[in-house]
Design a protein around this motif. Structure first.
Motif, PDB file in Angstrom:
ATOM      1  N   PRO A  69       0.836  -1.207   0.000  1.00  0.00           N
ATOM      2  CA  PRO A  69       0.000   0.000   0.000  1.00  0.00           C
ATOM      3  C   PRO A  69       0.872   1.259   0.000  1.00  0.00           C
ATOM      4  O   PRO A  69       1.937   1.294   0.608  1.00  0.00           O
ATOM      5  CB  PRO A  69      -0.812  -0.110   1.287  1.00  0.00           C
ATOM      6  N   PHE A  70       0.418   2.254  -0.717  1.00  0.00           N
ATOM      7  CA  PHE A  70       1.151   3.514  -0.813  1.00  0.00           C
ATOM      8  C   PHE A  70       0.949   4.298   0.475  1.00  0.00           C
ATOM      9  O   PHE A  70      -0.142   4.323   1.040  1.00  0.00           O
ATOM     10  CB  PHE A  70       0.642   4.318  -2.012  1.00  0.00           C
ATOM     11  N   ASN A  71       1.981   4.971   0.929  1.00  0.00           N
ATOM     12  CA  ASN A  71       1.917   5.738   2.169  1.00  0.00           C
ATOM     13  C   ASN A  71       1.455   7.169   1.851  1.00  0.00           C
ATOM     14  O   ASN A  71       2.268   8.077   1.662  1.00  0.00           O
ATOM     15  CB  ASN A  71       3.289   5.744   2.847  1.00  0.00           C
ATOM     16  N   TRP A  72       0.145   7.362   1.786  1.00  0.00           N
ATOM     17  CA  TRP A  72      -0.409   8.666   1.431  1.00  0.00           C
ATOM     18  C   TRP A  72      -0.088   9.752   2.451  1.00  0.00           C
ATOM     19  O   TRP A  72       0.226  10.877   2.047  1.00  0.00           O
ATOM     20  CB  TRP A  72      -1.923   8.564   1.197  1.00  0.00           C
ATOM     21  N   PRO A  73      -0.157   9.499   3.754  1.00  0.00           N
ATOM     22  CA  PRO A  73       0.163  10.571   4.702  1.00  0.00           C
ATOM     23  C   PRO A  73       1.583  11.128   4.523  1.00  0.00           C
ATOM     24  O   PRO A  73       1.780  12.354   4.565  1.00  0.00           O
ATOM     25  CB  PRO A  73       0.001   9.909   6.075  1.00  0.00           C
ATOM     26  N   ASP A  74       2.562  10.256   4.298  1.00  0.00           N
ATOM     27  CA  ASP A  74       3.929  10.744   4.064  1.00  0.00           C
ATOM     28  C   ASP A  74       4.009  11.554   2.779  1.00  0.00           C
ATOM     29  O   ASP A  74       4.656  12.601   2.725  1.00  0.00           O
ATOM     30  CB  ASP A  74       4.925   9.589   4.001  1.00  0.00           C
ATOM     31  N   TYR A  75       3.360  11.066   1.724  1.00  0.00           N
ATOM     32  CA  TYR A  75       3.351  11.766   0.440  1.00  0.00           C
ATOM     33  C   TYR A  75       2.717  13.151   0.595  1.00  0.00           C
ATOM     34  O   TYR A  75       3.259  14.149   0.106  1.00  0.00           O
ATOM     35  CB  TYR A  75       2.590  10.942  -0.599  1.00  0.00           C
ATOM     36  N   ILE A  76       1.584  13.204   1.264  1.00  0.00           N
ATOM     37  CA  ILE A  76       0.898  14.484   1.458  1.00  0.00           C
ATOM     38  C   ILE A  76       1.777  15.443   2.263  1.00  0.00           C
ATOM     39  O   ILE A  76       1.882  16.628   1.925  1.00  0.00           O
ATOM     40  CB  ILE A  76      -0.476  14.268   2.134  1.00  0.00           C
ATOM     41  N   GLY A  77       2.432  14.938   3.299  1.00  0.00           N
ATOM     42  CA  GLY A  77       3.328  15.781   4.091  1.00  0.00           C
ATOM     43  C   GLY A  77       4.476  16.333   3.269  1.00  0.00           C
ATOM     44  O   GLY A  77       4.830  17.517   3.380  1.00  0.00           O
ATOM     45  N   LEU A  78       5.064  15.488   2.426  1.00  0.00           N
ATOM     46  CA  LEU A  78       6.157  15.956   1.567  1.00  0.00           C
ATOM     47  C   LEU A  78       5.674  16.992   0.561  1.00  0.00           C
ATOM     48  O   LEU A  78       6.355  17.996   0.306  1.00  0.00           O
ATOM     49  CB  LEU A  78       6.790  14.773   0.839  1.00  0.00           C
ATOM     50  N   MET A  79       4.507  16.770  -0.024  1.00  0.00           N
ATOM     51  CA  MET A  79       3.971  17.727  -0.990  1.00  0.00           C
ATOM     52  C   MET A  79       3.596  19.053  -0.318  1.00  0.00           C
ATOM     53  O   MET A  79       3.757  20.120  -0.910  1.00  0.00           O
ATOM     54  CB  MET A  79       2.755  17.151  -1.721  1.00  0.00           C
ATOM     55  N   ALA A  86      -6.484   8.111  -2.567  1.00  0.00           N
ATOM     56  CA  ALA A  86      -6.647   6.654  -2.564  1.00  0.00           C
ATOM     57  C   ALA A  86      -7.732   6.238  -3.555  1.00  0.00           C
ATOM     58  O   ALA A  86      -7.586   5.228  -4.261  1.00  0.00           O
ATOM     59  CB  ALA A  86      -6.977   6.162  -1.158  1.00  0.00           C
ATOM     60  N   ARG A  87      -8.803   7.005  -3.652  1.00  0.00           N
ATOM     61  CA  ARG A  87      -9.874   6.705  -4.617  1.00  0.00           C
ATOM     62  C   ARG A  87      -9.362   6.823  -6.048  1.00  0.00           C
ATOM     63  O   ARG A  87      -9.645   5.973  -6.894  1.00  0.00           O
ATOM     64  CB  ARG A  87     -11.055   7.663  -4.430  1.00  0.00           C
ATOM     65  N   ILE A  88      -8.621   7.890  -6.323  1.00  0.00           N
ATOM     66  CA  ILE A  88      -8.072   8.088  -7.671  1.00  0.00           C
ATOM     67  C   ILE A  88      -7.123   6.946  -8.026  1.00  0.00           C
ATOM     68  O   ILE A  88      -7.159   6.419  -9.138  1.00  0.00           O
ATOM     69  CB  ILE A  88      -7.364   9.455  -7.755  1.00  0.00           C
ATOM     70  N   ALA A  89      -6.272   6.558  -7.082  1.00  0.00           N
ATOM     71  CA  ALA A  89      -5.329   5.458  -7.322  1.00  0.00           C
ATOM     72  C   ALA A  89      -6.080   4.161  -7.601  1.00  0.00           C
ATOM     73  O   ALA A  89      -5.697   3.387  -8.487  1.00  0.00           O
ATOM     74  CB  ALA A  89      -4.393   5.303  -6.135  1.00  0.00           C
ATOM     75  N   MET A 143      -9.075   3.853  -8.903  1.00  0.00           N
ATOM     76  CA  MET A 143      -9.687   3.941 -10.232  1.00  0.00           C
ATOM     77  C   MET A 143      -8.645   3.751 -11.334  1.00  0.00           C
ATOM     78  O   MET A 143      -8.935   3.187 -12.381  1.00  0.00           O
ATOM     79  CB  MET A 143     -10.384   5.286 -10.417  1.00  0.00           C
ATOM     80  N   ALA A 144      -7.419   4.230 -11.099  1.00  0.00           N
ATOM     81  CA  ALA A 144      -6.372   4.151 -12.116  1.00  0.00           C
ATOM     82  C   ALA A 144      -5.718   2.771 -12.184  1.00  0.00           C
ATOM     83  O   ALA A 144      -5.122   2.431 -13.205  1.00  0.00           O
ATOM     84  CB  ALA A 144      -5.305   5.208 -11.839  1.00  0.00           C
ATOM     85  N   GLU A 145      -5.837   1.981 -11.133  1.00  0.00           N
ATOM     86  CA  GLU A 145      -5.123   0.695 -11.070  1.00  0.00           C
ATOM     87  C   GLU A 145      -5.425  -0.229 -12.251  1.00  0.00           C
ATOM     88  O   GLU A 145      -4.492  -0.760 -12.867  1.00  0.00           O
ATOM     89  CB  GLU A 145      -5.398  -0.010  -9.750  1.00  0.00           C
ATOM     90  N   PRO A 146      -6.687  -0.435 -12.641  1.00  0.00           N
ATOM     91  CA  PRO A 146      -6.934  -1.320 -13.792  1.00  0.00           C
ATOM     92  C   PRO A 146      -6.287  -0.801 -15.078  1.00  0.00           C
ATOM     93  O   PRO A 146      -5.781  -1.585 -15.873  1.00  0.00           O
ATOM     94  CB  PRO A 146      -8.463  -1.342 -13.919  1.00  0.00           C
ATOM     95  N   LEU A 147      -6.286   0.496 -15.272  1.00  0.00           N
ATOM     96  CA  LEU A 147      -5.669   1.069 -16.458  1.00  0.00           C
ATOM     97  C   LEU A 147      -4.155   0.874 -16.430  1.00  0.00           C
ATOM     98  O   LEU A 147      -3.538   0.550 -17.446  1.00  0.00           O
ATOM     99  CB  LEU A 147      -6.003   2.555 -16.550  1.00  0.00           C
ATOM    100  N   MET A 148      -3.546   1.052 -15.259  1.00  0.00           N
ATOM    101  CA  MET A 148      -2.099   0.921 -15.142  1.00  0.00           C
ATOM    102  C   MET A 148      -1.632  -0.524 -15.331  1.00  0.00           C
ATOM    103  O   MET A 148      -0.499  -0.765 -15.740  1.00  0.00           O
ATOM    104  CB  MET A 148      -1.627   1.449 -13.783  1.00  0.00           C
ATOM    105  N   THR A 149      -2.490  -1.484 -15.050  1.00  0.00           N
ATOM    106  CA  THR A 149      -2.108  -2.887 -15.196  1.00  0.00           C
ATOM    107  C   THR A 149      -2.478  -3.454 -16.568  1.00  0.00           C
ATOM    108  O   THR A 149      -2.160  -4.599 -16.853  1.00  0.00           O
ATOM    109  CB  THR A 149      -2.760  -3.761 -14.103  1.00  0.00           C
ATOM    110  N   PHE A 150      -3.129  -2.640 -17.411  1.00  0.00           N
ATOM    111  CA  PHE A 150      -3.519  -3.099 -18.737  1.00  0.00           C
ATOM    112  C   PHE A 150      -2.269  -3.333 -19.580  1.00  0.00           C
ATOM    113  O   PHE A 150      -1.451  -2.431 -19.751  1.00  0.00           O
ATOM    114  CB  PHE A 150      -4.432  -2.069 -19.414  1.00  0.00           C
TER     115      PHE A 150
END
Length: 62
Positions: A5-15, A36-39, A41-48
């Motif tokens: 799983p991606f660490n969104w809180p760390d990413y948001i803090g860095l941004m 997390a919702r956007i990720a 939704m994008a997952e099936p497209l990224m794995t195509f």
């Protein structure tokens, strides 16, 4: 293959720091939910799978 799983809180803090946009805790939590919702939704497209000769995106030159 299962992704970690991606660490969104760390990413948001860095941004926040990088963009100099301070957020309060409520906005951080909501941003984490939305990212997390956007990720998800994008997952099936990224794995195509694309053929080896297929470009992922067009190349534009001036």
């Amino acid at each position: 293959m299962k992704h970690q799983p991606f660490n969104w809180p760390d990413y948001i803090g860095l941004m926040e720091q990088l963009l100099a946009v301070p957020l309060d805790d409520e906005r951080r939590r909501e941003l984490e939910v939305q990212l997390a919702r956007i990720a998800a939704m994008a997952e099936p497209l990224m794995t195509f799978p694309l053929p080896d000769r297929q470009e992922a995106a067009g190349v534009y030159k001036l």
